[in-house]
Design a protein around this motif. Structure first.
Motif, PDB file in Angstrom:
ATOM      1  N   TYR A 159      71.650  40.946  53.607  1.00 49.07           N
ATOM      2  CA  TYR A 159      70.945  39.807  53.008  1.00 49.07           C
ATOM      3  C   TYR A 159      70.371  40.166  51.642  1.00 49.07           C
ATOM      4  CZ  TYR A 159      71.151  36.268  56.640  1.00 49.07           C
ATOM      5  OH  TYR A 159      71.582  35.289  57.499  1.00 49.07           O
ATOM      6  N   ASN A 160      69.843  41.362  51.517  1.00 46.08           N
ATOM      7  CA  ASN A 160      69.303  41.785  50.221  1.00 46.08           C
ATOM      8  C   ASN A 160      70.385  41.839  49.156  1.00 46.08           C
ATOM      9  OD1 ASN A 160      66.419  42.228  50.383  1.00 46.08           O
ATOM     10  ND2 ASN A 160      66.832  43.886  51.824  1.00 46.08           N
ATOM     11  N   MET A 161      71.571  42.289  49.530  1.00 43.64           N
ATOM     12  CA  MET A 161      72.685  42.324  48.576  1.00 43.64           C
ATOM     13  C   MET A 161      73.075  40.916  48.152  1.00 43.64           C
ATOM     14  SD  MET A 161      75.080  45.321  50.245  1.00 43.64           S
ATOM     15  CE  MET A 161      76.432  44.946  49.114  1.00 43.64           C
ATOM     16  N   MET A 162      73.188  40.006  49.121  1.00 44.22           N
ATOM     17  CA  MET A 162      73.549  38.625  48.784  1.00 44.22           C
ATOM     18  C   MET A 162      72.473  37.979  47.921  1.00 44.22           C
ATOM     19  SD  MET A 162      75.402  37.069  52.224  1.00 44.22           S
ATOM     20  CE  MET A 162      74.075  37.479  53.356  1.00 44.22           C
ATOM     21  N   PHE A 163      71.213  38.274  48.236  1.00 39.84           N
ATOM     22  CA  PHE A 163      70.110  37.699  47.479  1.00 39.84           C
ATOM     23  C   PHE A 163      70.109  38.206  46.044  1.00 39.84           C
ATOM     24  CE2 PHE A 163      65.545  37.704  46.240  1.00 39.84           C
ATOM     25  CZ  PHE A 163      65.369  36.335  46.223  1.00 39.84           C
ATOM     26  N   GLN A 164      70.389  39.479  45.848  1.00 36.84           N
ATOM     27  CA  GLN A 164      70.414  40.038  44.494  1.00 36.84           C
ATOM     28  C   GLN A 164      71.530  39.406  43.666  1.00 36.84           C
ATOM     29  OE1 GLN A 164      68.070  42.147  43.076  1.00 36.84           O
ATOM     30  NE2 GLN A 164      69.185  41.378  41.280  1.00 36.84           N
ATOM     31  N   ILE A 165      72.692  39.217  44.280  1.00 36.04           N
ATOM     32  CA  ILE A 165      73.794  38.555  43.565  1.00 36.04           C
ATOM     33  C   ILE A 165      73.393  37.130  43.202  1.00 36.04           C
ATOM     34  CG2 ILE A 165      76.169  37.723  43.778  1.00 36.04           C
ATOM     35  CD1 ILE A 165      76.692  40.102  45.654  1.00 36.04           C
ATOM     36  N   LEU A 166      72.703  36.467  44.113  1.00 31.48           N
ATOM     37  CA  LEU A 166      72.227  35.106  43.858  1.00 31.48           C
ATOM     38  C   LEU A 166      71.283  35.080  42.657  1.00 31.48           C
ATOM     39  CD1 LEU A 166      72.384  32.218  45.133  1.00 31.48           C
ATOM     40  CD2 LEU A 166      70.297  32.786  46.372  1.00 31.48           C
ATOM     41  N   LEU A 167      70.355  36.029  42.601  1.00 29.36           N
ATOM     42  CA  LEU A 167      69.428  36.103  41.466  1.00 29.36           C
ATOM     43  C   LEU A 167      70.181  36.344  40.158  1.00 29.36           C
ATOM     44  CD1 LEU A 167      66.430  38.200  42.886  1.00 29.36           C
ATOM     45  CD2 LEU A 167      66.640  35.721  42.683  1.00 29.36           C
ATOM     46  N   VAL A 176      78.901  29.203  46.121  1.00 30.50           N
ATOM     47  CA  VAL A 176      79.655  30.248  46.825  1.00 30.50           C
ATOM     48  C   VAL A 176      78.703  31.201  47.535  1.00 30.50           C
ATOM     49  CG1 VAL A 176      81.101  32.298  46.503  1.00 30.50           C
ATOM     50  CG2 VAL A 176      81.700  30.154  45.360  1.00 30.50           C
ATOM     51  N   MET A 177      77.626  31.605  46.865  1.00 34.75           N
ATOM     52  CA  MET A 177      76.673  32.531  47.472  1.00 34.75           C
ATOM     53  C   MET A 177      75.905  31.859  48.616  1.00 34.75           C
ATOM     54  SD  MET A 177      77.329  35.283  46.182  1.00 34.75           S
ATOM     55  CE  MET A 177      76.121  36.073  47.253  1.00 34.75           C
ATOM     56  N   LEU A 178      75.557  30.590  48.430  1.00 34.01           N
ATOM     57  CA  LEU A 178      74.881  29.865  49.508  1.00 34.01           C
ATOM     58  C   LEU A 178      75.781  29.791  50.734  1.00 34.01           C
ATOM     59  CD1 LEU A 178      72.566  28.138  50.642  1.00 34.01           C
ATOM     60  CD2 LEU A 178      73.626  26.147  49.542  1.00 34.01           C
ATOM     61  N   LYS A 179      77.066  29.518  50.529  1.00 36.16           N
ATOM     62  CA  LYS A 179      78.000  29.447  51.650  1.00 36.16           C
ATOM     63  C   LYS A 179      78.102  30.785  52.363  1.00 36.16           C
ATOM     64  CE  LYS A 179      81.372  27.411  49.234  1.00 36.16           C
ATOM     65  NZ  LYS A 179      82.703  26.813  48.957  1.00 36.16           N
ATOM     66  N   ILE A 217      77.310  31.198  56.318  1.00 34.84           N
ATOM     67  CA  ILE A 217      78.320  31.728  57.244  1.00 34.84           C
ATOM     68  C   ILE A 217      77.776  32.950  57.972  1.00 34.84           C
ATOM     69  CG2 ILE A 217      80.562  32.874  57.389  1.00 34.84           C
ATOM     70  CD1 ILE A 217      81.456  31.035  55.047  1.00 34.84           C
ATOM     71  N   LYS A 218      77.148  33.853  57.225  1.00 39.24           N
ATOM     72  CA  LYS A 218      76.564  35.055  57.827  1.00 39.24           C
ATOM     73  C   LYS A 218      75.497  34.670  58.858  1.00 39.24           C
ATOM     74  CE  LYS A 218      75.463  39.490  58.093  1.00 39.24           C
ATOM     75  NZ  LYS A 218      76.386  40.487  58.717  1.00 39.24           N
ATOM     76  N   SER A 219      74.659  33.713  58.513  1.00 39.72           N
ATOM     77  CA  SER A 219      73.571  33.288  59.400  1.00 39.72           C
ATOM     78  C   SER A 219      74.108  32.613  60.654  1.00 39.72           C
ATOM     79  CB  SER A 219      72.626  32.339  58.653  1.00 39.72           C
ATOM     80  OG  SER A 219      72.088  32.964  57.505  1.00 39.72           O
ATOM     81  N   THR A 220      75.147  31.809  60.509  1.00 36.92           N
ATOM     82  CA  THR A 220      75.750  31.146  61.661  1.00 36.92           C
ATOM     83  C   THR A 220      76.331  32.167  62.630  1.00 36.92           C
ATOM     84  OG1 THR A 220      76.287  29.193  60.333  1.00 36.92           O
ATOM     85  CG2 THR A 220      77.481  29.457  62.393  1.00 36.92           C
ATOM     86  N   ARG A 221      76.968  33.188  62.115  1.00 40.03           N
ATOM     87  CA  ARG A 221      77.514  34.240  62.973  1.00 40.03           C
ATOM     88  C   ARG A 221      76.399  34.951  63.732  1.00 40.03           C
ATOM     89  NH1 ARG A 221      81.767  36.808  58.537  1.00 40.03           N
ATOM     90  NH2 ARG A 221      83.483  35.324  58.906  1.00 40.03           N
ATOM     91  N   LEU A 222      75.277  35.190  63.056  1.00 42.59           N
ATOM     92  CA  LEU A 222      74.168  35.893  63.705  1.00 42.59           C
ATOM     93  C   LEU A 222      73.518  35.046  64.786  1.00 42.59           C
ATOM     94  CD1 LEU A 222      72.409  37.658  60.672  1.00 42.59           C
ATOM     95  CD2 LEU A 222      73.867  38.686  62.425  1.00 42.59           C
ATOM     96  N   ILE A 223      73.359  33.756  64.517  1.00 42.06           N
ATOM     97  CA  ILE A 223      72.670  32.915  65.496  1.00 42.06           C
ATOM     98  C   ILE A 223      73.521  32.737  66.761  1.00 42.06           C
ATOM     99  CG2 ILE A 223      73.404  30.533  64.993  1.00 42.06           C
ATOM    100  CD1 ILE A 223      70.332  29.929  64.799  1.00 42.06           C
TER     101      ILE A 223
END
Length: 284
Positions: free
Chosen positions: A123-131, A147-150, A154-160
């Protein structure tokens, strides 16, 4: 912190914020925004639809545009992604991320996922790319942010899905549950029985009930009742409608019957609930 992307042509908006400035607080008061709130470094206290809620560190909360969220300024360590339907419509793009009815609109209360150390790194990696993308002002910035939001969705849906009672539940069966949840969101004001939704899904009530035993510790009927009660609470807390008006809005013909139903679920009648909550806020 408050980073903002807007497109006047699309009327779309995407924000990254910690809710510690006036402009980001205004986002909480504006209807129509999805909110993904991450307690990145500290526990966060907030109120959702009148419920006091503690979001523990490394937990991520997913709120629909229907949820009324309140977060006091001065709480460090939170970060949130806030976007409207015009930026990314969960329903219209469900074929891309498959989160409608599970990550959003999958329960009367917002869904929460817990991140372990490996997932926090991701998540930190995705967040940094988003920033980084917020700093790049060009003609494709909006698409890169989407693209980053998606990726995050997707990652969150897999986790839940890992929190399902039986995580190995087939995709077909999970899709039936998702469709049920979406239908409840659409029809809960007029359809109150499991059999109503089973018919729309071309399933028997027993089949649907058995699926829920594998999916959650809540029954299908509990999901329906919880959604009705959540809406009743919102109307009692955030509107001036009377208990009788709310009864009819939620598809009940007898205010007395609805009052008994509400009291069984909440522990107080609609009138008592509104009075108790208002008294609590007056004292504060």
């Amino acid at each position: 912190m408050h980073l903002n992307y807007t497109s006047n042509i699309e009327e779309s908006m995407f924000n990254v914020t910690d809710f510690n400035c006036s402009s980001s607080q205004q986002l909480l008061k504006t209807r129509g925004f999805y909110k993904i709130i991450w307690a990145r470094e500290n526990d966060i206290n907030l109120t959702i639809d009148g419920y006091d809620f503690k979001l523990n560190t490394s937990h991520v909360l997913f709120c629909t545009p229907m949820n009324v969220v309140q977060i006091e300024k001065g709480q460090a360590g939170a970060v949130a992604l806030v976007f409207n339907r015009e930026f990314y419509c969960i329903r219209d793009h469900d074929h891309e991320v498959s989160c409608n009815g599970i990550l959003f609109f999958g329960s009367s209360l917002p869904r929460v996922i817990s991140l372990n150390e490996k997932e926090k790194t991701s998540y930190n990696m995705m967040f940094q790319i988003l920033l980084d993308e917020f700093q790049t002002k060009d003609t494709i910035q909006g698409e890169m942010l989407r693209v980053m939001l998606k990726r995050i969705l997707i990652k969150s849906t897999r986790l839940i899905k890992l929190d399902i009672t039986q995580p190995q539940l087939s995709t077909i069966k999970i899709d039936i549950i998702r469709r049920f949840n979406v239908l409840v969101e659409e029809y809960f004001k007029e359809k109150h029985q499991v059999s109503d939704y089973a018919a729309m899904l071309n399933k028997s009530p027993k089949t649907l009930s058995n699926l829920f035993k594998m999916y959650s510790d809540k029954t299908a009927l509990t999901f329906i009742n919880d959604r009705i009660i959540t809406e009743a609470r919102r109307l009692l807390l955030f509107s001036d409608k009377t208990s009788e008006e709310i009864t009819y809005i939620l598809g009940y013909n007898d205010p007395g019957h609805f009052s008994k139903f509400f009291k069984k679920q909440v522990g107080a009648s609609p009138t008592e609930f509104r009075k108790n909550v208002n008294s609590k806020y007056d004292k504060n």
